[in-house]
Write an enzyme that holds these catalytic residues in place. Structure first.
Site, mmCIF file in Angstrom:
data_model
loop_
_atom_site.group_PDB
_atom_site.id
_atom_site.type_symbol
_atom_site.label_atom_id
_atom_site.label_comp_id
_atom_site.label_asym_id
_atom_site.label_seq_id
_atom_site.Cartn_x
_atom_site.Cartn_y
_atom_site.Cartn_z
ATOM 1 N N CYS A 251 0.821 -1.207 0.000
ATOM 2 C CA CYS A 251 0.000 0.000 0.000
ATOM 3 C C CYS A 251 0.863 1.270 0.000
ATOM 4 C CB CYS A 251 -0.998 -0.048 1.150
ATOM 5 S SG CYS A 251 -2.478 0.894 0.779
ATOM 6 N N HIS B 63 -3.726 -5.026 0.250
ATOM 7 C CA HIS B 63 -3.202 -5.637 1.484
ATOM 8 C C HIS B 63 -3.306 -7.150 1.424
ATOM 9 C CE1 HIS B 63 -2.683 -1.978 3.924
ATOM 10 N NE2 HIS B 63 -3.650 -1.514 3.161
ATOM 11 N N GLU C 293 -1.838 -9.281 3.144
ATOM 12 C CA GLU C 293 -1.703 -9.936 4.460
ATOM 13 C C GLU C 293 -3.040 -10.409 5.014
ATOM 14 O OE1 GLU C 293 -1.211 -6.735 3.807
ATOM 15 O OE2 GLU C 293 -1.758 -5.399 5.457
HETATM 16 N N1 GLN Z 1 -2.059 6.616 2.903
HETATM 17 C C1 GLN Z 1 -2.159 5.928 1.677
HETATM 18 C C2 GLN Z 1 -3.509 6.124 1.022
HETATM 19 O O1 GLN Z 1 -4.455 6.493 1.672
HETATM 20 C C3 GLN Z 1 -1.865 4.465 1.853
HETATM 21 C C4 GLN Z 1 -2.849 3.767 2.715
HETATM 22 C C5 GLN Z 1 -2.340 2.455 3.254
HETATM 23 O O2 GLN Z 1 -1.147 2.210 3.212
HETATM 24 N N2 GLN Z 1 -3.214 1.632 3.779
HETATM 25 O O3 GLN Z 1 -3.643 5.880 -0.129
#
Ligand code: GLN
Length: 533
Positions: A380, A503, A505
């Site tokens: 992310c 994600h 995970e």
């Molecule tokens: N802050 C980033 C976004 O909102 C990444 C979010 C995250 O890593 N879950 O896109």
């Protein structure tokens, strides 16, 4: 009709009642029953999405995009069922629903009260969970400790459930602590007796008591608890501290908790088959190799990245390797100390995150992994920063950035606005499709071109800047075709530099490690072996 199991805790918090609840779920599933789980959290926050990971641990995301408590991650990893928004209920959510209804005049001017309006709404979540999941068994864990003021409406609701659906369709499991007093070398049963009394004063008599203890509990103590707490001796179960988390279902099975529950419900099921789980636990125990993965995040603590922690371990065990995971506060990382901090790592992972703090340190870690060809996994925010780092340090675009942490960014390669969407400021949550390009590392690990993964982010790669990466080592290996969103990237000429917008995970299971974590771990182990030669 579904059967309902309610799991409560007393004496102290952190007894592992979530793990016990999930372990019961796994046992019942392996009897051939369909299991669904949910958590009732007494705090007033509407959902855990806005809670600090520092206080509350990670935010776990379900397929349908609910931002939930980290316990749901345990549930999914143990029972291997994908849960939903019906799995996460807080006091805030319940009150919001009731107040909304009241504002719309749906109570027709009646006085709106905790009993029956709040309690009915809580019960509705149990019934809805059963209906939507079509499960045979719904397991509901009540967060907090019996005796807390906040928990009362939930306890009242589950008390009523037995009246509503009957004795043989409900079962109460209470978790307590049996402390060991070293001065007198004794285990103490009194806190359990008091806690059960407290529960009984609320109209709930536990059917099963699970005793957390550092030591084995002698039969005479179990008999005492059975007598004083009014449960059968077979329903007094011990949960002694255990080295391997995933062994807990097997410990409970040895005490036949599953048979007791099935008998209580009057169900006829297949015999318990834990052979695959036993093999998995043996595999975990036989892991002899070691590796070190350094997670460079905003919070240097395991609970804030619990699913990543577990996913790394799941993948390691597949290769008979124990993964040592070190958490470094990215804010402390700079050009000077990066070698000292990351020099020993066999793999570097930059997890998801929000806001400016620590972005510079994370990029320093990414640069270090890229230049020194150390296996790197970006998740992310970890993907977004990888692209910024590459633009700044390889392509020379010093102004490349994200509008998340520099509002007037001259070169917003990570941004909110995209030609084909107008979802400004909305979190992209839950499952989305991703199409993988054949011939890439990521395609190799998934062995398929179409995948679905869970998301939780607002910002994305800005396609206007795709051309600056042409003829470089950056490969845009996975795309969401529907909205043309970059989902995964990787670097050529690097042993393993892979990052994704989603994600992964959240989808890893102890008996089914996630392909991306397997791919990363394979590279991490190779890196370790290189060092040993
Ligand atoms: N802050 C980033 C976004 O909102 C990444 C979010 C995250 O890593 N879950 O896109």
């Amino acid at each position: 009709m579904a059967k309902f199991i309610f799991v409560t805790g007393g004496v102290v918090s952190s007894l592992g009642k979530g793990i016990n609840a999930s372990s019961i779920g796994r046992l019942l599933k392996n009897h051939g029953l369909k299991v669904f789980m949910q958590k009732f959290d007494p705090y007033i926050n509407v959902d855990p999405g806005n809670m600090s990971p520092l206080q509350h641990g990670e935010v776990f995301v379900t397929d349908d995009g609910a931002e939930t408590d980290l316990d749901l991650g345990h549930y999914e990893r143990f029972i291997d069922e994908n849960l939903s928004r019906y799995s996460s209920v807080t006091t805030g959510k319940v009150y919001l629903k009731v107040i909304d209804k009241e504002r719309k005049g749906e109570y027709g001017g009646k006085t709106v009260q905790v009993v029956p309006h709040i309690t009915d709404t809580i019960k509705e979540y149990c019934y809805k969970a059963a209906e939507n999941s079509q499960a045979d068994i719904v397991i509901t864990e009540i967060g907090g400790t019996v005796g807390d003021i906040e928990g009362l409406p939930f306890l009242e609701a589950i008390r009523q459930m037995r009246r509503d659906v009957g004795y043989n369709n409900t079962l109460y499991v209470h978790n307590t602590l049996v402390p060991y007093i070293s001065a007198s070398q004794e285990l103490k049963t009194k806190p359990t007796q008091h806690s059960v009394k407290e529960l009984q004063s609320l109209g709930i008599s536990p059917d099963i008591i699970i005793l957390r203890s550092e030591r084995k509990i002698p039969q005479k103590d179990k008999e005492k608890i059975a007598l004083f707490c009014n449960v059968n001796i077979e329903a007094v179960i011990e949960a002694t501290d255990c080295k391997y988390l995933y062994e807990i279902p097997l410990n409970l099975a040895k005490q036949h908790i599953d048979d007791y529950i099935i008998h209580h419900f009057g169900l006829s099921t297949n015999p318990l088959d834990m052979s695959e789980w036993i093999k998995m636990v043996e595999n975990i125990k036989s892991a002899k190799k070691e590796t070190l993965v350094t997670v460079v995040g905003k919070y240097p603590l395991q609970d804030a990245y619990l699913s990543i922690n577990e996913a790394l371990k799941h993948a390691g065990w597949q290769y008979k390797t124990n993964v040592k995971i070190e958490y470094i506060d990215a804010e402390t990382v700079d050009e000077e100390n990066v070698n000292l901090l990351l020099g020993k790592a066999d793999g570097i992972l930059v997890p998801g995150g929000f806001g400016e703090r620590a972005a510079i340190g994370k990029m320093e870690a990414i640069r270090y992994a890229r230049e020194n060809k150390i296996p790197y996994f970006g998740i992310c925010f970890g993907m977004q920063l990888s692209l910024i780092e590459y633009a700044r340090n390889v392509l020379g675009y010093k102004e490349a950035g994200s509008t998340e942490f520099c509002e007037n960014c001259k070169m917003p390669i990570i941004d909110l606005k995209f030609s084909k969407r107008s979802m400004e400021n909305h979190m992209r949550l839950g499952l989305y499709d991703c199409h993988l390009m054949p011939g890439t590392k990521i395609y190799d690990v998934y062995q398929t071109s179409d995948i679905k993964e869970r998301h939780r982010h607002r910002f994305e790669f800005n396609n206007n800047y795709r051309k600056i990466y042409e003829n470089t080592d950056v490969v845009f290996s996975g795309i969401n075709l529907e909205n043309d969103i970059v989902e995964t990237i990787e670097l050529k000429n690097h042993p393993w530099f892979v990052a994704c917008q989603y994600h992964p995970e959240f989808l890893s299971r102890p008996n089914k490690p996630h392909p991306l974590f397997l791919g990363f771990m394979n590279a991490v182990i190779a890196e370790r072996e290189k060092k040993n030669i």
